[in-house]
Design an enzyme around this catalytic site. Structure first.
Site, mmCIF file in Angstrom:
data_model
loop_
_atom_site.group_PDB
_atom_site.id
_atom_site.type_symbol
_atom_site.label_atom_id
_atom_site.label_comp_id
_atom_site.label_asym_id
_atom_site.label_seq_id
_atom_site.Cartn_x
_atom_site.Cartn_y
_atom_site.Cartn_z
ATOM 1 C CG ASP A 67 -1.864 1.048 1.141
ATOM 2 O OD1 ASP A 67 -2.084 1.814 0.320
ATOM 3 O OD2 ASP A 67 -1.729 2.100 2.867
ATOM 4 C CG ASP A 105 -1.899 7.382 0.738
ATOM 5 O OD1 ASP A 105 -0.949 7.446 -0.079
ATOM 6 O OD2 ASP A 105 -2.911 7.896 0.881
#
Length: 227
Positions: free
Chosen positions: A28, A30
């Site tokens: 991922d 963020d």
């Protein structure tokens, strides 16, 4: 679950992943690859940071549909000038250990991907700078140099993240048993569950509970402890 070090917990690599090493690692963006949430950084420029942070937190805890939360948050950005992307990119801070993890994966012959519920306008140039092999993120609509408050095309949600992990593994000729997925939010649980090794990174409780392994320090080099 068996703790493997003070920094990590859960089940370390086993089977083909342990014997042959990882062939694809997908993260991922963020709060995983980077320290911040890009949507919140954009919202700060729009004066909507508090509202957006609240919705982001609920979505990451799995309390509301990610796509619905994204549309609600993006709507607050309407009217921002496109120049905001360069400003936000300059403010992005990599999570400690990010460059070392990517470099070590490449040294081992492993491909690296980033799949993000954030935005291409920030994630793509960042991934290019880091030498990341695969990227998928949302794209914000603009008109006459300003954001419209809408997303273009499909939303990168939990389902799409898992699809991209499987698609990239197929493209790279990597068995799913040799894939690693790392994330912090509920929308990462699909790819975490599908990967040969799924890792919750300083994650929300719902993710730690369901992920096979977890990292408890903000240092991506700790993922190597599980490999």
């Amino acid at each position: 679950m068996d703790a493997t070090s003070p920094r990590v917990s859960g089940s370390p690599a086993s089977g083909p992943l342990r014997e042959r090493g990882p062939g694809l690692l997908v993260m991922d963006a963020d709060s995983t690859l980077i320290e911040q949430e890009v949507i919140e950084m954009l919202a700060e420029h729009a004066g909507a940071q508090e509202r957006v942070a609240e919705v982001t937190d609920r979505a990451m805890r799995g309390e509301m549909d990610f796509a619905a939360s994204l549309h609600e948050r993006v709507a607050t950005l309407a009217g921002l000038e496109e120049t905001v992307f360069a400003e936000v990119l300059a403010q992005v801070r990599l999570t400690p250990g990010a460059e070392d993890l990517i470099e070590e994966m490449h040294r081992r012959g492993c491909r690296v991907g980033v799949v993000s519920g954030g935005f291409e306008e920030v994630v793509v140039p960042l991934a290019r700078r880091l030498g990341i092999d695969h990227v998928a993120a949302n794209r914000l609509e603009t008109a006459e140099g300003r954001l419209t408050g809408r997303v273009v095309g499909r939303v990168v949600d939990r389902e799409v993240k898992e699809i991209m992990l499987r698609q990239w593994a197929g493209q790279d000729g990597v068995d799913m048993a040799r894939t690693v997925a790392v994330g912090d939010g509920a929308n990462d649980l699909g790819m975490i569950g599908a990967a040969g090794l799924g890792v919750a990174f300083c994650a929300k409780p719902v993710v730690v509970e369901q992920a096979p392994a977890a990292v408890h320090v903000r240092d991506l080099r700790a993922v190597l402890d599980l490999l």
